[in-house]
Design an enzyme around this catalytic site. Structure first.
Site, PDB file in Angstrom:
ATOM      1  N   LYS A 124      -0.633 -30.205  30.122  1.00  0.00           N
ATOM      2  CA  LYS A 124      -0.345 -28.737  29.392  1.00  0.00           C
ATOM      3  C   LYS A 124      -0.465 -27.700  30.331  1.00  0.00           C
ATOM      4  O   LYS A 124      -1.525 -27.534  30.740  1.00  0.00           O
ATOM      5  CB  LYS A 124      -0.467 -28.814  28.088  1.00  0.00           C
ATOM      6  CG  LYS A 124       0.349 -27.959  27.048  1.00  0.00           C
ATOM      7  CD  LYS A 124       1.484 -28.934  26.665  1.00  0.00           C
ATOM      8  CE  LYS A 124       2.585 -28.154  25.923  1.00  0.00           C
ATOM      9  NZ  LYS A 124       3.322 -28.976  25.277  1.00  0.00           N
ATOM     10  N   ASP A 164       8.215 -25.721  26.743  1.00  0.00           N
ATOM     11  CA  ASP A 164       7.462 -25.590  25.381  1.00  0.00           C
ATOM     12  C   ASP A 164       7.925 -24.462  24.851  1.00  0.00           C
ATOM     13  O   ASP A 164       9.001 -23.878  25.314  1.00  0.00           O
ATOM     14  CB  ASP A 164       6.175 -25.970  25.598  1.00  0.00           C
ATOM     15  CG  ASP A 164       5.377 -26.102  24.220  1.00  0.00           C
ATOM     16  OD1 ASP A 164       5.650 -27.091  23.889  1.00  0.00           O
ATOM     17  OD2 ASP A 164       4.755 -25.085  23.808  1.00  0.00           O
TER      18      ASP A 164
HETATM   19  P1  NDP Z   1      10.975 -22.339  21.315  1.00  0.00           P
HETATM   20  O1  NDP Z   1      10.198 -21.146  22.002  1.00  0.00           O
HETATM   21  O2  NDP Z   1      12.427 -22.685  21.576  1.00  0.00           O
HETATM   22  O3  NDP Z   1      10.977 -22.037  19.570  1.00  0.00           O
HETATM   23  C1  NDP Z   1       9.880 -21.655  18.993  1.00  0.00           C
HETATM   24  C2  NDP Z   1      10.071 -21.306  17.606  1.00  0.00           C
HETATM   25  O4  NDP Z   1       8.935 -21.171  16.665  1.00  0.00           O
HETATM   26  C3  NDP Z   1      10.770 -19.713  17.710  1.00  0.00           C
HETATM   27  O5  NDP Z   1      11.571 -19.653  16.528  1.00  0.00           O
HETATM   28  C4  NDP Z   1       9.685 -18.954  17.448  1.00  0.00           C
HETATM   29  O6  NDP Z   1       9.816 -17.857  16.954  1.00  0.00           O
HETATM   30  C5  NDP Z   1       8.761 -19.704  16.429  1.00  0.00           C
HETATM   31  N1  NDP Z   1       7.254 -19.406  16.629  1.00  0.00           N
HETATM   32  C6  NDP Z   1       6.682 -19.556  17.817  1.00  0.00           C
HETATM   33  N2  NDP Z   1       5.248 -18.910  17.829  1.00  0.00           N
HETATM   34  C7  NDP Z   1       5.218 -18.857  16.164  1.00  0.00           C
HETATM   35  C8  NDP Z   1       4.335 -18.216  15.526  1.00  0.00           C
HETATM   36  N3  NDP Z   1       3.174 -17.844  16.201  1.00  0.00           N
HETATM   37  N4  NDP Z   1       4.420 -17.869  14.325  1.00  0.00           N
HETATM   38  C9  NDP Z   1       5.814 -18.298  13.835  1.00  0.00           C
HETATM   39  N5  NDP Z   1       6.451 -18.802  14.266  1.00  0.00           N
HETATM   40  C10 NDP Z   1       6.516 -19.094  15.685  1.00  0.00           C
HETATM   41  O7  NDP Z   1       9.794 -23.569  21.274  1.00  0.00           O
HETATM   42  P2  NDP Z   1      10.260 -25.075  20.983  1.00  0.00           P
HETATM   43  O8  NDP Z   1      11.202 -25.360  20.032  1.00  0.00           O
HETATM   44  O9  NDP Z   1      10.394 -25.713  22.054  1.00  0.00           O
HETATM   45  O10 NDP Z   1       8.624 -25.579  20.584  1.00  0.00           O
HETATM   46  C11 NDP Z   1       8.364 -25.667  18.968  1.00  0.00           C
HETATM   47  C12 NDP Z   1       7.320 -26.507  18.877  1.00  0.00           C
HETATM   48  O11 NDP Z   1       7.494 -27.911  19.256  1.00  0.00           O
HETATM   49  C13 NDP Z   1       5.957 -26.175  19.548  1.00  0.00           C
HETATM   50  O12 NDP Z   1       4.944 -26.666  18.904  1.00  0.00           O
HETATM   51  C14 NDP Z   1       5.997 -27.210  20.743  1.00  0.00           C
HETATM   52  O13 NDP Z   1       4.744 -27.505  21.347  1.00  0.00           O
HETATM   53  C15 NDP Z   1       6.628 -28.506  19.881  1.00  0.00           C
HETATM   54  N6  NDP Z   1       7.249 -29.207  21.147  1.00  0.00           N
HETATM   55  C16 NDP Z   1       8.132 -29.012  21.672  1.00  0.00           C
HETATM   56  C17 NDP Z   1       9.069 -29.887  22.498  1.00  0.00           C
HETATM   57  C18 NDP Z   1      10.171 -29.667  23.378  1.00  0.00           C
HETATM   58  O14 NDP Z   1      10.707 -30.429  24.065  1.00  0.00           O
HETATM   59  N7  NDP Z   1      10.571 -28.439  23.393  1.00  0.00           N
HETATM   60  C19 NDP Z   1       8.450 -31.185  22.641  1.00  0.00           C
HETATM   61  C20 NDP Z   1       7.473 -31.535  21.685  1.00  0.00           C
HETATM   62  C21 NDP Z   1       6.823 -30.612  20.871  1.00  0.00           C
HETATM   63  P3  NDP Z   1      10.016 -16.317  17.979  1.00  0.00           P
HETATM   64  O15 NDP Z   1      11.253 -16.406  18.578  1.00  0.00           O
HETATM   65  O16 NDP Z   1       9.764 -15.262  16.906  1.00  0.00           O
HETATM   66  O17 NDP Z   1       8.844 -16.587  18.867  1.00  0.00           O
END
Ligand code: NDP
Length: 445
Positions: A124, A164
């Site tokens: 990561k 991510d």
């Molecule tokens: P994105 O950046 O596309 O979206 C993240 C979302 O979560 C946004 O809506 C963001 O809001 C919100 N968010 C981020 N940080 C916080 C926080 N501290 N408190 C509240 N809301 C928060 O990321 P992904 O959708 O790719 O990833 C989401 C999760 O899924 C993570 O845990 C990631 O590790 C996991 N994941 C992702 C994969 C992938 O293929 N993308 C694969 C496996 C797991 P805002 O816009 O306000 O930042």
């Protein structure tokens, strides 16, 4: 192995890394019994070698903002374990990024990748750079500056990063372009690439779709499915969007979505048309979820809160780590939730996991239920290697099969005497055994 002693030792050697300790504790607590059936593991101190990353790169990233200011961020890559394949795992750009968070994610990724059945190790990386509020030009310059250091440590057979939080198709594209320029080489070094330059169909959808395929398998064990079920989704990024889309396709109703500022509750349900609106808002205009409540009638916006106090059948946390507290878990159970399926990594705190398990509801840890993303990344690597691309239907069918396989393994290793499936235990043991056997075979190195 005595799990408590191993953990205490790690805490002393690596203090101030709470997320890393939390992830290790969760795994050790569930594999201890199985581990101790293999005295050969202990002889070769396998557990410590598996908990401590192979190596960590830490570097400074300098870039220039639109006002001509010279800016400094930290960059990291944690290469955790490559016993079963090249290091593989996403890159996160978020203000909160630090070594503890990346070490937890790399550790989890190792078991998740093992579960997928594909040959991928765990890694990561990321930076405390926040893309929020930055112009596209600033994001591009940052990605190029980040890659200026990272390129020497990665490669298609060495370490293959992906997206991510804060790193989507746009950022992967910029990093790929920079890698290509610095190395003078076109290779499948990143996954989640654009379709035009080696990306796989279904990769953007994969984590969310896979999450719902896994949920469907869990529901099947209770003789039910998604039709008519209400769902609380957190997040509104990549994983949340495609989780919502698949829920809708399979007949469920999506009540909430959120971002780091708050959540929206739509009693009429977020249908496909409204979801398209959210996708445009988030992916193109980089807007805030609050705007959804201004656009559609009858919608409640709750600033500064998470959606877990609302009443629904299913909860799908898809934002970030530690977003379901013990209190939130109690509220969900009191409100009759029947399943919690994690799209995010480690969104549920340990005490909240206990609440779900004590209530005997269906609970899937992210390392099993969100493994669809890295699985299709693995399939993207295969397509890059054979220089062919598969159709969306082919990739989706393979993704579906992988999720079924992961579910089967969780049931195999996680079913307790009373028939309750402890998916945490199942996923950890299944993921661990493969890596452990590979490490044993390769000697102490
Ligand atoms: P994105 O950046 O596309 O979206 C993240 C979302 O979560 C946004 O809506 C963001 O809001 C919100 N968010 C981020 N940080 C916080 C926080 N501290 N408190 C509240 N809301 C928060 O990321 P992904 O959708 O790719 O990833 C989401 C999760 O899924 C993570 O845990 C990631 O590790 C996991 N994941 C992702 C994969 C992938 O293929 N993308 C694969 C496996 C797991 P805002 O816009 O306000 O930042």
């Amino acid at each position: 192995m005595n799990a408590k002693e191993v953990l205490e030792n790690l805490k002393q050697r690596f203090p101030n890394e709470p997320e890393y300790h939390q992830a290790v504790e969760e795994v050790l607590g569930t594999i201890e019994e199985e581990y101790n059936k293999h005295p050969e593991f202990e002889k070769f101190n396998l557990i410590e070698r598996l908990c401590i990353p192979d190596r960590i790169y830490t570097f400074r990233v300098n870039w220039i903002d639109d006002n001509g200011n010279y800016r400094t961020n930290m960059g990291y890559r944690v290469q955790h374990n490559n016993a079963i394949g090249p290091y593989k795992g996403g890159i996160r750009f978020h203000a909160s990024v630090n070594l503890s968070i990346l070490k937890f994610l790399a550790f989890e990724q190792t078991f998740k990748n093992s579960l997928t059945t594909l040959p991928m190790g765990g890694a990561k990386g990321g930076s405390d750079f926040s893309p929020r509020g930055k112009s596209a030009a600033e994001v591009m310059r940052f990605c190029q500056a980040f890659m200026l250091e990272l390129w020497r440590h990665i490669g298609p057979d060495t370490d293959v990063p992906a997206g991510d939080i804060g790193v989507g198709g746009r950022e992967v594209g910029y990093m790929f372009g920079a890698y290509k320029k610095y190395t003078h080489e076109f290779s499948g070094v990143l996954t989640g690439k654009g379709r035009e330059f080696g990306g796989s169909l279904i990769r953007p959808e994969a984590t969310g779709y896979g999450n719902v395929y896994f949920l469907m398998e869990m529901l099947k064990t209770k003789g039910t499915d998604l039709k008519g079920k209400t769902c609380l989704i957190s997040g509104s990024g990549n994983v949340a969007q495609y989780t919502a889309q698949k829920v809708l396709q399979l007949g469920g109703k999506v009540l909430t979505m959120s971002d780091s500022d708050g959540y929206v509750y739509d009693p009429n349900g977020i249908d496909q048309e409204k979801l398209n609106w959210i996708m445009e808002l988030k992916n193109q205009y980089r807007g805030r979820i609050r705007e959804y409540a201004e656009e559609f009638e009858g919608v409640k916006y709750v600033p500064g809160e998470k959606p877990w106090n609302e009443v629904a059948d299913i909860a799908l946390p898809c934002a970030t780590q530690n977003e379901i507290s013990e209190e939130a878990a109690k509220a969900l159970v009191a409100n009759g939730v029947m399943a919690v399926c994690e799209g995010a990594n480690m969104p549920t705190v340990p005490a909240a996991i206990k609440v779900f398990q004590n209530a005997k509801i269906l609970y899937a840890p992210g390392k099993a239920s969100n493994a669809g993303g890295v699985s299709v990344s693995g399939l993207e690597m295969t397509q890059n290697s054979i220089r062919l691309s598969w159709s969306a239907e082919e990739v989706d069918a393979k993704l579906h099969d992988i999720m079924l396989d992961i579910h089967r393994n969780c049931v195999k290793y996680g079913t307790e005497p009373d028939g309750y499936v402890n998916y945490v235990k199942g996923a950890n043991i299944a993921g661990f055994m493969k890596v452990a056997k590979a490490m044993m075979a390769q000697g102490v190195i």
